[in-house]
Design a protein around this motif. Structure first.
Motif, PDB file in Angstrom:
ATOM      1  N   ALA A 256       0.952  -1.295   0.032  1.00 42.05           N
ATOM      2  CA  ALA A 256       0.090   0.096  -0.117  1.00 42.05           C
ATOM      3  C   ALA A 256       0.863   1.122   0.017  1.00 42.05           C
ATOM      4  O   ALA A 256       2.026   1.168   0.559  1.00 42.05           O
ATOM      5  CB  ALA A 256      -0.829   0.045   1.205  1.00 42.05           C
ATOM      6  N   THR A 257       0.300   2.277  -0.415  1.00 41.85           N
ATOM      7  CA  THR A 257       1.097   3.689  -0.444  1.00 41.85           C
ATOM      8  C   THR A 257      -0.095   4.578   0.231  1.00 41.85           C
ATOM      9  O   THR A 257      -1.354   4.496  -0.028  1.00 41.85           O
ATOM     10  CB  THR A 257       1.444   4.037  -1.787  1.00 41.85           C
ATOM     11  N   ASN A 258       0.289   5.459   0.883  1.00 41.44           N
ATOM     12  CA  ASN A 258      -0.597   6.671   1.229  1.00 41.44           C
ATOM     13  C   ASN A 258      -1.739   5.993   2.118  1.00 41.44           C
ATOM     14  O   ASN A 258      -2.856   6.260   1.978  1.00 41.44           O
ATOM     15  CB  ASN A 258      -1.043   7.681   0.491  1.00 41.44           C
ATOM     16  N   TYR A 259      -1.376   4.995   3.020  1.00 46.91           N
ATOM     17  CA  TYR A 259      -2.356   4.222   3.737  1.00 46.91           C
ATOM     18  C   TYR A 259      -2.719   5.009   5.077  1.00 46.91           C
ATOM     19  O   TYR A 259      -1.877   5.615   5.700  1.00 46.91           O
ATOM     20  CB  TYR A 259      -1.835   2.718   4.243  1.00 46.91           C
ATOM     21  N   ARG A 260      -4.064   5.278   5.137  1.00 47.66           N
ATOM     22  CA  ARG A 260      -4.704   6.231   5.924  1.00 47.66           C
ATOM     23  C   ARG A 260      -5.458   5.519   7.003  1.00 47.66           C
ATOM     24  O   ARG A 260      -6.375   4.696   6.666  1.00 47.66           O
ATOM     25  CB  ARG A 260      -5.659   7.450   5.212  1.00 47.66           C
TER      26      ARG A 260
ATOM     27  N   VAL B 171       4.606   4.196   2.797  1.00 45.60           N
ATOM     28  CA  VAL B 171       4.584   2.995   2.047  1.00 45.60           C
ATOM     29  C   VAL B 171       4.627   1.781   3.023  1.00 45.60           C
ATOM     30  O   VAL B 171       5.157   1.848   4.129  1.00 45.60           O
ATOM     31  CB  VAL B 171       5.983   2.920   1.286  1.00 45.60           C
ATOM     32  N   ILE B 172       3.740   0.536   2.734  1.00 45.02           N
ATOM     33  CA  ILE B 172       4.014  -0.379   3.277  1.00 45.02           C
ATOM     34  C   ILE B 172       4.176  -1.429   2.489  1.00 45.02           C
ATOM     35  O   ILE B 172       3.569  -1.660   1.166  1.00 45.02           O
ATOM     36  CB  ILE B 172       2.514  -0.910   4.065  1.00 45.02           C
ATOM     37  N   ALA B 173       5.280  -2.111   2.877  1.00 42.65           N
ATOM     38  CA  ALA B 173       5.874  -3.331   1.968  1.00 42.65           C
ATOM     39  C   ALA B 173       6.227  -4.476   2.612  1.00 42.65           C
ATOM     40  O   ALA B 173       6.357  -4.505   3.838  1.00 42.65           O
ATOM     41  CB  ALA B 173       7.283  -2.808   1.257  1.00 42.65           C
ATOM     42  N   SER B 174       6.463  -5.714   1.793  1.00 46.06           N
ATOM     43  CA  SER B 174       6.721  -6.939   2.550  1.00 46.06           C
ATOM     44  C   SER B 174       7.833  -7.570   1.578  1.00 46.06           C
ATOM     45  O   SER B 174       8.034  -7.487   0.384  1.00 46.06           O
ATOM     46  CB  SER B 174       5.606  -7.754   2.659  1.00 46.06           C
ATOM     47  N   LYS B 175       8.587  -8.381   2.336  1.00 46.22           N
ATOM     48  CA  LYS B 175       9.698  -9.221   1.749  1.00 46.22           C
ATOM     49  C   LYS B 175       9.766 -10.340   2.742  1.00 46.22           C
ATOM     50  O   LYS B 175      10.209 -10.300   3.841  1.00 46.22           O
ATOM     51  CB  LYS B 175      10.980  -8.464   1.605  1.00 46.22           C
TER      52      LYS B 175
ATOM     53  N   GLU C  98       9.139 -12.807   5.611  1.00 43.97           N
ATOM     54  CA  GLU C  98       8.327 -12.630   6.577  1.00 43.97           C
ATOM     55  C   GLU C  98       8.113 -11.063   7.230  1.00 43.97           C
ATOM     56  O   GLU C  98       7.633 -10.710   8.652  1.00 43.97           O
ATOM     57  CB  GLU C  98       8.602 -13.659   7.731  1.00 43.97           C
ATOM     58  N   VAL C  99       8.898 -10.303   6.663  1.00 41.94           N
ATOM     59  CA  VAL C  99       8.924  -8.864   6.997  1.00 41.94           C
ATOM     60  C   VAL C  99       7.750  -7.824   6.335  1.00 41.94           C
ATOM     61  O   VAL C  99       7.844  -7.871   5.194  1.00 41.94           O
ATOM     62  CB  VAL C  99      10.446  -8.324   6.597  1.00 41.94           C
ATOM     63  N   ILE C 100       7.325  -7.269   7.358  1.00 42.71           N
ATOM     64  CA  ILE C 100       6.442  -6.162   6.896  1.00 42.71           C
ATOM     65  C   ILE C 100       7.213  -4.692   7.331  1.00 42.71           C
ATOM     66  O   ILE C 100       7.374  -4.667   8.355  1.00 42.71           O
ATOM     67  CB  ILE C 100       5.232  -6.181   7.259  1.00 42.71           C
ATOM     68  N   ALA C 101       7.375  -3.913   6.256  1.00 43.39           N
ATOM     69  CA  ALA C 101       7.926  -2.499   6.467  1.00 43.39           C
ATOM     70  C   ALA C 101       7.010  -1.464   6.388  1.00 43.39           C
ATOM     71  O   ALA C 101       6.272  -1.398   5.200  1.00 43.39           O
ATOM     72  CB  ALA C 101       9.288  -2.292   5.657  1.00 43.39           C
ATOM     73  N   PHE C 102       6.743  -0.681   7.472  1.00 47.94           N
ATOM     74  CA  PHE C 102       5.924   0.342   7.597  1.00 47.94           C
ATOM     75  C   PHE C 102       7.073   1.706   7.424  1.00 47.94           C
ATOM     76  O   PHE C 102       7.806   2.078   8.227  1.00 47.94           O
ATOM     77  CB  PHE C 102       5.379   0.715   8.814  1.00 47.94           C
ATOM     78  N   VAL C 103       6.922   2.429   6.057  1.00 45.28           N
ATOM     79  CA  VAL C 103       7.910   3.387   5.670  1.00 45.28           C
ATOM     80  C   VAL C 103       7.445   4.722   5.884  1.00 45.28           C
ATOM     81  O   VAL C 103       6.489   4.844   5.044  1.00 45.28           O
ATOM     82  CB  VAL C 103       8.704   2.872   4.503  1.00 45.28           C
ATOM     83  N   GLU C 104       8.100   5.628   6.489  1.00 42.42           N
ATOM     84  CA  GLU C 104       7.844   7.127   6.447  1.00 42.42           C
ATOM     85  C   GLU C 104       8.900   7.779   5.607  1.00 42.42           C
ATOM     86  O   GLU C 104      10.093   7.239   5.958  1.00 42.42           O
ATOM     87  CB  GLU C 104       7.681   7.494   7.948  1.00 42.42           C
ATOM     88  N   VAL C 105       8.577   8.463   4.334  1.00 37.84           N
ATOM     89  CA  VAL C 105       9.484   8.965   3.490  1.00 37.84           C
ATOM     90  C   VAL C 105       9.508  10.543   4.089  1.00 37.84           C
ATOM     91  O   VAL C 105       8.569  11.286   4.068  1.00 37.84           O
ATOM     92  CB  VAL C 105       9.138   8.959   1.988  1.00 37.84           C
ATOM     93  N   LYS C 106      10.769  10.915   4.172  1.00 43.38           N
ATOM     94  CA  LYS C 106      10.928  12.530   4.371  1.00 43.38           C
ATOM     95  C   LYS C 106      11.868  12.989   3.219  1.00 43.38           C
ATOM     96  O   LYS C 106      13.014  12.557   3.212  1.00 43.38           O
ATOM     97  CB  LYS C 106      11.703  12.716   5.594  1.00 43.38           C
TER      98      LYS C 106
END
Length: 70
Positions: A30-34, A42-46, A48-56
């Motif tokens: 997902a992107t821009n998940y509200r 950004v929410i991404a997976s690889k 068993e890892v789920i990454a919640f990414v805040e971009v600055k």
């Protein structure tokens, strides 16, 4: 990017981050998940890892990260 608005700059940074993650084997979930509590860029997976990414994204090459992430 001198005339780039803050919104355009942010969207560009988020797209670059998602592309980087994909190139490194992550699936973009997902992107821009509200939610009521806020938004995740950004929410991404690889595996068993789920990454919640805040971009600055900034126009300058260096800035102290503590200024933008609390």
């Amino acid at each position: 990017m001198n005339n780039t608005t803050a919104i355009e700059l942010g969207k560009t940074g988020e797209a670059l981050a998602a592309s980087f993650l994909q190139k490194n084997g992550y699936a973009i979930l997902a992107t821009n998940y509200r939610t009521k509590g806020g938004e995740v860029d950004v929410i991404a997976s690889k595996g068993e890892v789920i990454a919640f990414v805040e971009v600055k994204t900034r126009k300058t090459a260096y800035f102290p990260i503590a200024q933008v992430v609390t």
